[in-house]
Design an enzyme around this catalytic site. Structure first.
Site, PDB file in Angstrom:
ATOM      1  N   THR A   1      29.100  55.223  25.858  1.00 29.12           N
ATOM      2  CA  THR A   1      28.127  55.531  24.799  1.00 29.12           C
ATOM      3  C   THR A   1      26.846  54.779  25.124  1.00 29.12           C
ATOM      4  O   THR A   1      26.873  53.744  25.798  1.00 29.12           O
ATOM      5  CB  THR A   1      28.618  55.076  23.420  1.00 29.12           C
ATOM      6  OG1 THR A   1      28.835  53.662  23.467  1.00 29.12           O
ATOM      7  CG2 THR A   1      29.902  55.764  23.016  1.00 29.12           C
TER       8      THR A   1
ATOM      9  N   GLU B   1      31.778  60.898  22.636  1.00 32.59           N
ATOM     10  CA  GLU B   1      33.204  61.084  22.357  1.00 32.59           C
ATOM     11  C   GLU B   1      33.581  62.553  22.193  1.00 32.59           C
ATOM     12  O   GLU B   1      34.756  62.888  22.136  1.00 32.59           O
ATOM     13  CB  GLU B   1      33.590  60.349  21.055  1.00 32.59           C
ATOM     14  CG  GLU B   1      33.417  58.842  21.075  1.00 32.59           C
ATOM     15  CD  GLU B   1      32.002  58.378  20.729  1.00 32.59           C
ATOM     16  OE1 GLU B   1      31.055  59.168  20.862  1.00 32.59           O
ATOM     17  OE2 GLU B   1      31.841  57.208  20.341  1.00 32.59           O
TER      18      GLU B   1
ATOM     19  N   LYS C   1      21.155  51.554   1.193  1.00 36.51           N
ATOM     20  CA  LYS C   1      21.801  51.505  -0.123  1.00 36.51           C
ATOM     21  C   LYS C   1      20.868  50.805  -1.102  1.00 36.51           C
ATOM     22  O   LYS C   1      20.650  49.598  -1.012  1.00 36.51           O
ATOM     23  CB  LYS C   1      23.129  50.767  -0.026  1.00 36.51           C
ATOM     24  CG  LYS C   1      23.911  50.856  -1.314  1.00 36.51           C
ATOM     25  CD  LYS C   1      25.397  50.888  -1.058  1.00 36.51           C
ATOM     26  CE  LYS C   1      26.084  51.559  -2.223  1.00 36.51           C
ATOM     27  NZ  LYS C   1      27.499  51.527  -2.175  1.00 36.51           N
TER      28      LYS C   1
ATOM     29  N   TRP D   1      22.565  56.028  -2.354  1.00 34.27           N
ATOM     30  CA  TRP D   1      22.269  56.150  -0.929  1.00 34.27           C
ATOM     31  C   TRP D   1      20.927  56.835  -0.694  1.00 34.27           C
ATOM     32  O   TRP D   1      20.604  57.797  -1.367  1.00 34.27           O
ATOM     33  CB  TRP D   1      23.347  56.960  -0.214  1.00 34.27           C
ATOM     34  CG  TRP D   1      24.677  56.280  -0.162  1.00 34.27           C
ATOM     35  CD1 TRP D   1      25.800  56.625  -0.842  1.00 34.27           C
ATOM     36  CD2 TRP D   1      25.023  55.129   0.624  1.00 34.27           C
ATOM     37  NE1 TRP D   1      26.825  55.768  -0.523  1.00 34.27           N
ATOM     38  CE2 TRP D   1      26.374  54.841   0.369  1.00 34.27           C
ATOM     39  CE3 TRP D   1      24.316  54.317   1.515  1.00 34.27           C
ATOM     40  CZ2 TRP D   1      27.048  53.772   0.963  1.00 34.27           C
ATOM     41  CZ3 TRP D   1      24.986  53.254   2.107  1.00 34.27           C
ATOM     42  CH2 TRP D   1      26.340  52.992   1.828  1.00 34.27           C
TER      43      TRP D   1
HETATM   44  P1  ADP Z   1      25.195  56.494  20.837  1.00 30.57           P
HETATM   45  O1  ADP Z   1      26.300  56.581  19.818  1.00 30.57           O
HETATM   46  O2  ADP Z   1      25.219  55.235  21.589  1.00 30.57           O
HETATM   47  O3  ADP Z   1      23.828  56.871  20.299  1.00 30.57           O
HETATM   48  P2  ADP Z   1      25.667  59.153  21.761  1.00 30.57           P
HETATM   49  O4  ADP Z   1      24.669  59.695  22.700  1.00 30.57           O
HETATM   50  O5  ADP Z   1      27.077  59.476  21.963  1.00 30.57           O
HETATM   51  O6  ADP Z   1      25.517  57.607  21.865  1.00 30.57           O
HETATM   52  O7  ADP Z   1      25.183  59.571  20.308  1.00 30.57           O
HETATM   53  C1  ADP Z   1      25.939  60.267  19.376  1.00 30.57           C
HETATM   54  C2  ADP Z   1      25.299  60.174  18.029  1.00 30.57           C
HETATM   55  O8  ADP Z   1      23.996  60.767  18.040  1.00 30.57           O
HETATM   56  C3  ADP Z   1      26.012  60.918  16.936  1.00 30.57           C
HETATM   57  O9  ADP Z   1      27.109  60.196  16.448  1.00 30.57           O
HETATM   58  C4  ADP Z   1      24.910  61.105  15.903  1.00 30.57           C
HETATM   59  O10 ADP Z   1      24.724  59.927  15.125  1.00 30.57           O
HETATM   60  C5  ADP Z   1      23.691  61.295  16.750  1.00 30.57           C
HETATM   61  N1  ADP Z   1      23.366  62.731  16.886  1.00 30.57           N
HETATM   62  C6  ADP Z   1      23.701  63.556  17.883  1.00 30.57           C
HETATM   63  N2  ADP Z   1      23.190  64.780  17.693  1.00 30.57           N
HETATM   64  C7  ADP Z   1      22.501  64.746  16.537  1.00 30.57           C
HETATM   65  C8  ADP Z   1      21.739  65.693  15.786  1.00 30.57           C
HETATM   66  N3  ADP Z   1      21.555  66.941  16.196  1.00 30.57           N
HETATM   67  N4  ADP Z   1      21.188  65.282  14.623  1.00 30.57           N
HETATM   68  C9  ADP Z   1      21.347  64.016  14.187  1.00 30.57           C
HETATM   69  N5  ADP Z   1      22.037  63.074  14.850  1.00 30.57           N
HETATM   70  C10 ADP Z   1      22.616  63.429  16.003  1.00 30.57           C
END
Ligand code: ADP
Length: 537
Positions: A181, A326, A434, A439
């Site tokens: 990640t 993931e 919060k 929220w």
């Molecule tokens: P990291 O968790 O380190 O940022 P990732 O690249 O795996 O690495 O990111 C996944 C996260 O990115 C998701 O869990 C979500 O929070 C965010 N995400 C991915 N696509 C979108 C989207 N289209 N809109 C909003 N958030 C998104």
């Protein structure tokens, strides 16, 4: 039915057999390369034979620190094709995280682009398992180094055996790839993909109701090959025989626009910051981008103003998708349903800000402390996912227990669901604000702020508050030429009609830039620190 394994080697074989004339166009440091799948196939085979000669065995991790190029594509197939595991490493992470990842994955060999090689020179003493380095360069000589176990990529290809066979006895559940990640929220966590998960995910990218990747596409993955395998696009495109355009090292918005025009790119993919940059470029200079049938955007929420500009002003179809390391990553894809054709333009654009519906093959649940939430477009809950391309654990990491519970991956993303089943990402659990027991979504505030004509980027973070627990503060980067021309009050007034009073940020801070993560996401942790220092002054 036959119990026949889906393997990554067979994907490349299909490209060799059925699309030998189709091309991969690749920008490296020195030039543009144009290679057919017939040539790419031979080079991939040569590379497999080289890996074999260098002692790489089944299950060994093959690390890459590289840009989007044809060479990186070849390793995508050569490593899993001979039974090893492709491990793409995010070049923009801190040296500390890069060392952590390489040692944690126990990489045996590292392929590195020539401009990233100085980093290897600096860090190699900290690597505990790496035995060999391969430099990806067009030059005849290797960069200067005291290391002795360094090879030139092109020498390996030249000396390799271009008839080397893809390993036959691979089980589709064998590991094929690995990504960590991007550490938006802490130390990187590793995810191991299998041949099966990558193949099924590639099918999903080809579905007409998702990205619809096909032979007729000219695909340009701008999302880096080190970020969740460029969202799986290089695997799907090779399998389906699409032309691929690899934008190479240190690309600029100008290069992207030029490539779209020159190579008639039909589909491209990247994070919102890339598209904000491209938008600026195409609004300043003239390009013919009529070939584009889709800009795919994910990684963080796409602001409504940007979607509107692409769709309405430039007539470029814009698709929002959602996923994570993931989830390989495609989990949801946003397309209007057939009966939504009658919606007004504004309603359609609003729809496009949602992250869409779940890909076939996956299952989801959205829960709060009372269990499943109603799909009423209001109640918020955490999104849980399961399916054949959703990870089941983090690689050797005790944080597995927290995120993978009873067969479900807990995404850490808070969403609402409407009656159509489309999700809207409200925030990460960690970024929700919060205030007085209610929220507030930082993402929604940001999206509306970024729709203001003066605002280039906006990021909203929580600061501690004695009375309300937390309160939102907005940080704003203005478009060129707007300095001193717009006030805090004007921006807050712009928000007021659209949100409840308690959502309106306590302050707006004008900043030069928003700190970004290695993959271009707003780094809220960093920004929060900057805001707190600013408020103390
Ligand atoms: P990291 O968790 O380190 O940022 P990732 O690249 O795996 O690495 O990111 C996944 C996260 O990115 C998701 O869990 C979500 O929070 C965010 N995400 C991915 N696509 C979108 C989207 N289209 N809109 C909003 N958030 C998104």
């Amino acid at each position: 039915m036959m119990d026949h394994s889906l393997t990554i080697g067979a994907m490349m074989e299909r490209a060799e057999n059925f699309f030998p004339k189709k091309e991969v166009i690749s920008q490296t440091h020195d030039k543009i390369h144009r290679l057919t799948y017939k040539e790419i196939g031979k080079r991939t085979r040569s590379l497999m034979s080289a890996l074999d000669k260098l002692g790489i065995q089944r299950g060994d991790r093959v690390g890459t620190l590289a840009w989007n190029t044809h060479r990186h594509l070849e390793i995508y197939f050569a490593a899993p094709g001979m039974g090893a595991v492709l491990h793409t490493i995010n070049i923009r992470l801190s040296p500390e995280h890069i060392i952590y990842i390489i040692n944690h994955a126990e990489d045996k060999i590292i392929f590195v682009d020539e401009d990233i090689f100085p980093l290897i020179n600096q860090l190699h003493e900290h690597f505990t398992t790496v035995k060999t380095f391969v430099v990806m360069t067009d030059k005849d000589t290797l960069p200067e180094t005291t290391l002795t176990n360094v090879y030139s990529y092109e020498d390996l290809i030249r000396d390799g055996d271009e008839t080397y066979e893809f390993l036959e006895d691979i089980d589709e559940r064998d590991p094929a790839g690995m990504c960590y990640t991007s550490a938006t929220t802490g130390k990187p966590k590793g995810v191991m993909y299998t041949h099966r998960s990558i193949a099924l995910h590639s099918y999903a990218l080809g579905l007409a109701d998702s990205a619809a990747v096909s032979e007729s596409d000219v695909a340009m993955p701008v999302v880096p090959q080190f970020h969740v395998n460029a969202w799986g696009i290089p695997f799907a495109c090779t399998w389906f025989g699409s032309t691929q355009v690899m934008p190479g090292p240190r690309f600029t918005p100008e290069r992207l626009a030029r490539f779209i025009e020159e190579y008639k790119v039909t589909i491209t993919a990247g994070v919102p910051t890339i598209w904000l940059g491209l938008l600026k470029e195409i609004e300043t200079n003239n390009y013919d981008l009529a070939s584009l049938r889709g800009v795919l955007c994910g990684g963080s929420a796409a602001p409504i103003g940007m979607i509107r500009a692409f769709e309405q002003k430039h007539h470029i179809p814009f698709f929002h998708a959602y996923g994570a390391t993931e989830t390989t990553p495609l989990a949801t894809f946003s397309r209007l349903k057939s009966y939504q054709a009658d919606l007004s333009m504004d309603e359609k654009i609003q729809e496009r800000t949602r992250q869409g519906i779940l890909a076939p093959g996956l299952e989801m649940k959205v829960v709060d402390e009372n269990g499943d939430i109603p799909w009423d477009n209001e109640t918020m809950g955490e999104l849980l996912l399961r399916g054949p391309w959703i990870a089941n654990e983090y690689y050797n990491d005790d944080r597995t227990e927290k995120s993978f519970v009873n067969g479900w991956f807990h995404t850490g993303d808070v969403v609402t669901v409407d009656e159509e089943g489309t999700i809207k990402i409200i925030d990460r659990t960690s970024d929700l604000i919060k205030s007085g027991g209610e929220w507030i979504s930082s993402v929604e505030l940001e999206n509306v702020l970024m729709a203001h004509e003066a605002v280039f980027e906006a990021c909203v973070v929580a600061i501690p508050d004695e009375k309300w627990q937390e309160r939102p503060i907005a940080c704003v980067v203005l478009h060129d030429g707007y300095d001193g021309k717009v006030t805090k009050e004007e921006l807050l007034d712009f928000l007021k009609p659209q949100f409840a009073n308690f959502w309106i940020p306590d302050d707006v801070i004008f900043v030069e830039e928003i700190p970004k993560s290695s993959v271009g996401k707003f780094l809220k942790r960093e920004l929060r620190k900057i805001v707190l220092t600013f408020m103390e002054q």
